[in-house]
Structures are given as C-alpha cells and as structure tokens.
Design a protein around this motif. Structure first.
Motif, PDB file in Angstrom:
ATOM      1  N   LEU A 132       0.849  -1.187   0.000  1.00 18.56           N
ATOM      2  CA  LEU A 132       0.000   0.000   0.000  1.00 18.56           C
ATOM      3  C   LEU A 132       0.891   1.246   0.000  1.00 18.56           C
ATOM      4  O   LEU A 132       2.011   1.223   0.508  1.00 18.56           O
ATOM      5  CB  LEU A 132      -0.901   0.011   1.226  1.00 18.56           C
ATOM      6  N   PRO A 133       0.399   2.347  -0.552  1.00 12.98           N
ATOM      7  CA  PRO A 133       1.215   3.567  -0.593  1.00 12.98           C
ATOM      8  C   PRO A 133       1.600   4.036   0.809  1.00 12.98           C
ATOM      9  O   PRO A 133       0.837   3.853   1.762  1.00 12.98           O
ATOM     10  CB  PRO A 133       0.295   4.585  -1.279  1.00 12.98           C
ATOM     11  N   PRO A 134       2.772   4.626   0.967  1.00 10.79           N
ATOM     12  CA  PRO A 134       3.188   5.145   2.280  1.00 10.79           C
ATOM     13  C   PRO A 134       2.158   6.143   2.822  1.00 10.79           C
ATOM     14  O   PRO A 134       1.662   6.999   2.085  1.00 10.79           O
ATOM     15  CB  PRO A 134       4.524   5.839   1.977  1.00 10.79           C
ATOM     16  N   GLY A 135       1.840   5.996   4.086  1.00  7.44           N
ATOM     17  CA  GLY A 135       0.917   6.912   4.726  1.00  7.44           C
ATOM     18  C   GLY A 135      -0.541   6.647   4.450  1.00  7.44           C
ATOM     19  O   GLY A 135      -1.416   7.376   4.947  1.00  7.44           O
ATOM     20  N   PHE A 136      -0.850   5.593   3.678  1.00  6.58           N
ATOM     21  CA  PHE A 136      -2.256   5.321   3.365  1.00  6.58           C
ATOM     22  C   PHE A 136      -3.004   4.900   4.627  1.00  6.58           C
ATOM     23  O   PHE A 136      -2.517   4.058   5.396  1.00  6.58           O
ATOM     24  CB  PHE A 136      -2.352   4.225   2.305  1.00  6.58           C
ATOM     25  N   ASP A 137      -4.181   5.470   4.840  1.00  7.45           N
ATOM     26  CA  ASP A 137      -4.978   5.186   6.030  1.00  7.45           C
ATOM     27  C   ASP A 137      -5.962   4.050   5.722  1.00  7.45           C
ATOM     28  O   ASP A 137      -7.051   4.287   5.200  1.00  7.45           O
ATOM     29  CB  ASP A 137      -5.728   6.435   6.474  1.00  7.45           C
ATOM     30  N   LEU A 138      -5.569   2.833   6.055  1.00  2.00           N
ATOM     31  CA  LEU A 138      -6.400   1.675   5.744  1.00  2.00           C
ATOM     32  C   LEU A 138      -7.680   1.670   6.576  1.00  2.00           C
ATOM     33  O   LEU A 138      -8.745   1.288   6.072  1.00  2.00           O
ATOM     34  CB  LEU A 138      -5.605   0.383   5.975  1.00  2.00           C
ATOM     35  N   ILE A 139      -7.587   2.090   7.821  1.00  2.75           N
ATOM     36  CA  ILE A 139      -8.774   2.088   8.678  1.00  2.75           C
ATOM     37  C   ILE A 139      -9.835   3.027   8.102  1.00  2.75           C
ATOM     38  O   ILE A 139     -11.025   2.685   8.057  1.00  2.75           O
ATOM     39  CB  ILE A 139      -8.407   2.509  10.116  1.00  2.75           C
ATOM     40  N   GLU A 140      -9.413   4.189   7.652  1.00  2.00           N
ATOM     41  CA  GLU A 140     -10.367   5.123   7.046  1.00  2.00           C
ATOM     42  C   GLU A 140     -10.981   4.528   5.782  1.00  2.00           C
ATOM     43  O   GLU A 140     -12.181   4.656   5.537  1.00  2.00           O
ATOM     44  CB  GLU A 140      -9.674   6.446   6.719  1.00  2.00           C
ATOM     45  N   ALA A 141     -10.156   3.851   4.972  1.00  2.00           N
ATOM     46  CA  ALA A 141     -10.672   3.242   3.746  1.00  2.00           C
ATOM     47  C   ALA A 141     -11.688   2.151   4.081  1.00  2.00           C
ATOM     48  O   ALA A 141     -12.708   2.004   3.404  1.00  2.00           O
ATOM     49  CB  ALA A 141      -9.523   2.662   2.923  1.00  2.00           C
ATOM     50  N   CYS A 142     -11.423   1.378   5.141  1.00  2.00           N
ATOM     51  CA  CYS A 142     -12.359   0.339   5.559  1.00  2.00           C
ATOM     52  C   CYS A 142     -13.682   0.936   6.021  1.00  2.00           C
ATOM     53  O   CYS A 142     -14.754   0.338   5.846  1.00  2.00           O
ATOM     54  CB  CYS A 142     -11.754  -0.501   6.681  1.00  2.00           C
ATOM     55  N   SER A 143     -13.618   2.127   6.603  1.00  2.00           N
ATOM     56  CA  SER A 143     -14.813   2.749   7.157  1.00  2.00           C
ATOM     57  C   SER A 143     -15.835   3.115   6.084  1.00  2.00           C
ATOM     58  O   SER A 143     -17.003   3.356   6.406  1.00  2.00           O
ATOM     59  CB  SER A 143     -14.424   4.001   7.951  1.00  2.00           C
ATOM     60  N   ALA A 144     -15.423   3.148   4.849  1.00  2.00           N
ATOM     61  CA  ALA A 144     -16.380   3.423   3.778  1.00  2.00           C
ATOM     62  C   ALA A 144     -17.289   2.229   3.521  1.00  2.00           C
ATOM     63  O   ALA A 144     -18.373   2.383   2.935  1.00  2.00           O
ATOM     64  CB  ALA A 144     -15.629   3.790   2.500  1.00  2.00           C
ATOM     65  N   TRP A 145     -16.877   1.046   3.990  1.00  2.00           N
ATOM     66  CA  TRP A 145     -17.629  -0.167   3.698  1.00  2.00           C
ATOM     67  C   TRP A 145     -18.025  -0.946   4.955  1.00  2.00           C
ATOM     68  O   TRP A 145     -18.880  -1.815   4.899  1.00  2.00           O
ATOM     69  CB  TRP A 145     -16.812  -1.079   2.783  1.00  2.00           C
ATOM     70  N   PHE A 146     -17.393  -0.621   6.084  1.00  2.00           N
ATOM     71  CA  PHE A 146     -17.650  -1.346   7.329  1.00  2.00           C
ATOM     72  C   PHE A 146     -17.705  -0.372   8.504  1.00  2.00           C
ATOM     73  O   PHE A 146     -17.049   0.679   8.486  1.00  2.00           O
ATOM     74  CB  PHE A 146     -16.526  -2.361   7.615  1.00  2.00           C
ATOM     75  N   HIS A 169     -11.494  -1.236  -4.101  1.00  2.00           N
ATOM     76  CA  HIS A 169     -11.496   0.216  -4.000  1.00  2.00           C
ATOM     77  C   HIS A 169     -10.221   0.758  -3.344  1.00  2.00           C
ATOM     78  O   HIS A 169     -10.109   1.973  -3.122  1.00  2.00           O
ATOM     79  CB  HIS A 169     -12.722   0.691  -3.207  1.00  2.00           C
ATOM     80  N   LEU A 170      -9.266  -0.111  -3.035  1.00  2.00           N
ATOM     81  CA  LEU A 170      -7.992   0.340  -2.493  1.00  2.00           C
ATOM     82  C   LEU A 170      -7.057   0.746  -3.623  1.00  2.00           C
ATOM     83  O   LEU A 170      -7.212   0.306  -4.771  1.00  2.00           O
ATOM     84  CB  LEU A 170      -7.340  -0.769  -1.670  1.00  2.00           C
ATOM     85  N   PRO A 171      -6.090   1.588  -3.343  1.00  2.00           N
ATOM     86  CA  PRO A 171      -5.073   1.888  -4.358  1.00  2.00           C
ATOM     87  C   PRO A 171      -4.291   0.627  -4.697  1.00  2.00           C
ATOM     88  O   PRO A 171      -4.417  -0.402  -4.015  1.00  2.00           O
ATOM     89  CB  PRO A 171      -4.195   2.942  -3.670  1.00  2.00           C
ATOM     90  N   PRO A 172      -3.490   0.649  -5.752  1.00  2.00           N
ATOM     91  CA  PRO A 172      -2.737  -0.548  -6.144  1.00  2.00           C
ATOM     92  C   PRO A 172      -1.991  -1.177  -4.964  1.00  2.00           C
ATOM     93  O   PRO A 172      -1.343  -0.486  -4.179  1.00  2.00           O
ATOM     94  CB  PRO A 172      -1.760  -0.013  -7.197  1.00  2.00           C
ATOM     95  N   HIS A 173      -2.136  -2.497  -4.844  1.00  2.00           N
ATOM     96  CA  HIS A 173      -1.532  -3.226  -3.729  1.00  2.00           C
ATOM     97  C   HIS A 173      -1.375  -4.679  -4.134  1.00  2.00           C
ATOM     98  O   HIS A 173      -1.824  -5.087  -5.214  1.00  2.00           O
ATOM     99  CB  HIS A 173      -2.417  -3.131  -2.480  1.00  2.00           C
ATOM    100  N   GLU A 174      -0.751  -5.458  -3.273  1.00  2.39           N
ATOM    101  CA  GLU A 174      -0.620  -6.895  -3.491  1.00  2.39           C
ATOM    102  C   GLU A 174      -1.463  -7.636  -2.475  1.00  2.39           C
ATOM    103  O   GLU A 174      -1.463  -7.286  -1.290  1.00  2.39           O
ATOM    104  CB  GLU A 174       0.843  -7.327  -3.382  1.00  2.39           C
ATOM    105  N   SER A 175      -2.195  -8.651  -2.936  1.00  2.00           N
ATOM    106  CA  SER A 175      -3.056  -9.441  -2.054  1.00  2.00           C
ATOM    107  C   SER A 175      -2.647 -10.900  -2.126  1.00  2.00           C
ATOM    108  O   SER A 175      -2.346 -11.411  -3.219  1.00  2.00           O
ATOM    109  CB  SER A 175      -4.525  -9.288  -2.461  1.00  2.00           C
TER     110      SER A 175
END
Length: 410
Positions: free
Chosen positions: A268-282, A340-346
């Motif tokens: 994930l990009p440096p500084g990306f707020d994953l918790i905030e991104a999750c809050s859009a869906w959960f 809906h996340l920016p480019p990442h590896e899963s």
C-alpha cells in the motif's frame, strides 16, 4: 432436490494400487500437487523411489533429453510392469477415510465420475456443479500430463447432495487395505468395495442428486478439454476419457471440515490510512491489541476481523457493502473493499497462523481474517447453481495422491 438434467454417473473401475510389499503406502502417498513446495517435493522424492510425487510433479531428464511428461509416463508404466503397482481384477469402488488429529473424520468413496456429455449438456445442463469461481491458472501442464500418462493420478473432490450416501458404503466394520499417517498426523485409510449390491447402492445414491466440486476445478476443466480432444479423434465415440477420478463425500456437517481462506495485503502507498478506507464499507470497531486473547475472542464470536498495526478490529459490513457484493459471504464483502484500495498486493492464506505470520515477518501490512462458510450455505448456493467468489473455502484434510490411480487404458 430436483434434477435439472443428466444425473451424475458414478462408476466402479479397476484401480491401480501400490503393492504393499514393494511400496508401503505411507512412504509413497503425497499431498495434492498444487500444495507441494519445491522443498517438500525433494523430501517426498527421496522418501521412496516410487513416491507418487514423481509422476504427479515430474521433473525433466535433461541428460536423456526427455521432457517431464515423458518421464512421468515411462515411470508410471514401469511401476505397472515391475509390480510396484497392481491392477485390481474387477471394477471396484474405494471407500476412503481421512481422520485429523482431533479425531474428526471425512469418509467418502473414490470412483469414476462421469463427465457431462458435450452433445447433451446444452440441452439440460449438468448436475456436476462448480462450487466457486476459479482464478486463472495454466491448464497446459495438467493437460500435457494427462495426455502422456493416460491416467487420472489424483482425484477431484466432489460433494454429493444425496443425504444418506455415506450409509451405502460405510466401511467401519472392515479392515482397510491401506492405512497410514501423513506428515501432519492425519490418518488415511482405504478400502476396496467389490460387492455388486453395495456398488449399485452407491451409484444410485450419487445419481439421485447433484455433485458439487469442492476441490479440483482445474483438473475437472482439463478432463473436459481432454474429453473433447478424444471425442474429436474417434468420431465422438464414448470412452474412458468420459470419466474422471473423483472422491465423493456426502455434503453433511459431520463429514466436512470447512475452513476460511484469509487475505493479507501489502505494498500500500506510504501513509495510506487503511482504517479510514475500511470505514467506507464497514463499521470498524477496535477490539484491542492483536494478541491471542483478542483474536481468540473474535474467532469465538465468528467475527470478520482486520489485523494491522498491532491492533485487531471488528468489521461490521454496511448495507451498501452487501448490495455491492450481492451476497453475505466474507470473501465477497472483503473483495468489494479491496477493489477500492489503491494498487496493492493481495495474498491468500489458509490459516490464521499463516496470515499473522506474514504480518510478523513484514511480508504483509494487514490481514483480513474471514469466517468459514457453513455446509448449509454451500448447499444453498449449489441448489441455486451459483458460484462463490474465488478462494472462499478451504476443505481439509486433503486427499492423498497415490491411494489409488485410474488408468484410461484398462
């Protein structure tokens, strides 16, 4: 269960089995090909000169100029000639039981499952149903191996929706013909069923309801491709290529152990707020530090969870997430977020320990711990002929390769 087309055909066959005096089953059986690491392959190959991995995952003979498929074919033929493998004199079915270290068992039966007739499938559909969508995977390898060996080396895993199937072949009172423990402590037992009445009862039970593919979707697709090739070359005449080796288990709570396949993400990009991104869906609720107590409580509560930054979070899907996913499966709900996340590896992880280990080793930034689907959900989806998202379920233990082989030349 209402049949919608051709019924599943399940037939006995003349199995090729290891001769105990030459190849003890515990030394020659191997895990499914797609879960064997390079290091494990080396270990298995050194365990016995006839270990099943040598034909299931062959290596080329560079000095002799033979490709890996020719190596497998010649080795498989040699084992039959020298008596390492013996051919059962009459067509049989093969009850097979796997018992894990907790004592929980899965008891099924191995036989030859009929592939849908290419001529009639479009008219009424097939009652062999894919369980979940599959991720792209090269099919040429398994196809080339099938062409070379003309054998089903490992069974696909099918779930029969016929209630009471197990009672038609339950081998509990008989001594198994093969009995061994694998490296994970799982006991594998095989019986030979040659009684005509019992075989007829099993065939009738399997034919009474659809079969759902639990594991082996790619081998099933490969068998369909090979079937089409053979039909094209012989004027559409039926043959042994119209069947595939299958381990059939009743779709019942007491016969299956269904686990979840978890997700880890990284890059994930440096500084990306994953918790905030999750809050859009959960609704994201911090449960506490990601320690054994917190994670155990989340598991006991059957909660969808996120672990990141040393903390564990409870994820409660919003209504919009259910609508976007189209269902309530964790794999689909998490897929909505990941898309809906920016480019990442899963990555897919088959246990909580594996997922958390990736976090500890720095391989992952976050882990999504999913809940396993239930047998009731699997049955409901199959009845509606719907496929779950890729990597939704993990069935265990895994059938061993080498318990019995099926040659297409006998």
């Amino acid at each position: 269960m209402c049949q919608s087309g051709a019924v599943p055909r399940f037939e006995p066959f003349r199995g090729l089995r290891y001769s105990p005096g030459k190849a003890p089953i515990g030394q020659v059986m191997a895990p499914p090909y797609d879960v064997i690491s390079s290091a494990e392959r080396v270990h298995l190959a050194s365990r016995h000169p006839a270990n099943a991995v040598l034909v299931e995952l062959p290596e080329p003979d560079l000095l002799g100029g033979r490709d890996r498929y020719r190596v497998a074919a010649e080795l498989f033929n040699r084992w039959q000639v020298d008596g390492t493998l013996h051919l059962d004199p009459t067509p049989c079915l093969y009850p097979y039981r796997m018992t894990d270290t907790t004592g929980r068992s899965s008891t099924g039966v191995i036989g030859a499952l009929g592939l849908p007739d290419p001529e009639s499938e479009s008219d009424g559909g097939s009652d062999i149903l894919p369980h979940e969508q599959t991720l792209p995977k090269p099919k040429s390898d398994r196809l080339d191996l099938l062409r070379a060996t003309r054998a089903n080396l490992s069974p696909i895993w099918g779930l029969s929706m016929s209630h009471g199937l197990t009672a038609t072949f339950d081998p509990t009172d008989d001594q198994p013909t093969a009995d061994a423990y694998d490296d994970e402590g799982v006991r594998h037992q095989l019986w030979v069923l040659d009684d005509h009445d019992a075989i007829a009862a099993v065939r009738a039970a399997v034919a009474s309801a659809p079969v759902v593919i639990a594991d082996g979707h790619h081998r099933y697709a490969t068998a369909r491709t090979y079937q089409a090739e053979c039909r094209a070359h012989n004027g559409n005449t039926p043959g042994p290529f119209d069947q595939i080796l299958a381990f059939i288990v009743e779709l019942a709570e007491d016969q299956l152990t269904v686990g979840a396949i978890h997700r880890t993400i990284s890059a994930l990009p440096p500084g990306f707020d994953l918790i905030e991104a999750c809050s859009a869906w959960f609704d994201v609720v911090r449960a506490g530090a990601a320690d054994e107590r917190t994670l155990g409580a989340l598991a006991d509560a059957r909660s969808l969870a996120l672990v990141t930054g040393g903390s564990a979070y409870l994820l409660l899907p919003l209504e919009a997430t259910y609508e976007a996913a189209g269902n309530d499966l964790d794999s689909s709900l998490v897929a909505v977020l990941l898309s809906h996340l920016p480019p990442h590896e899963s990555m897919h992880r088959h246990s909580v320990a594996e997922a958390l280990g990736a976090l500890q080793d720095g391989e992952a930034q976050a882990a999504f711990l999913l809940r396993p689907v239930t047998v009731t959900q699997i049955e409901a989806w199959a009845a509606e002929r719907k496929q779950m998202a890729p990597k939704t379920t993990y069935f265990s233990p895994k059938p061993r390769t080498g318990m019995v082989f099926r040659s297409l030349d006998v």
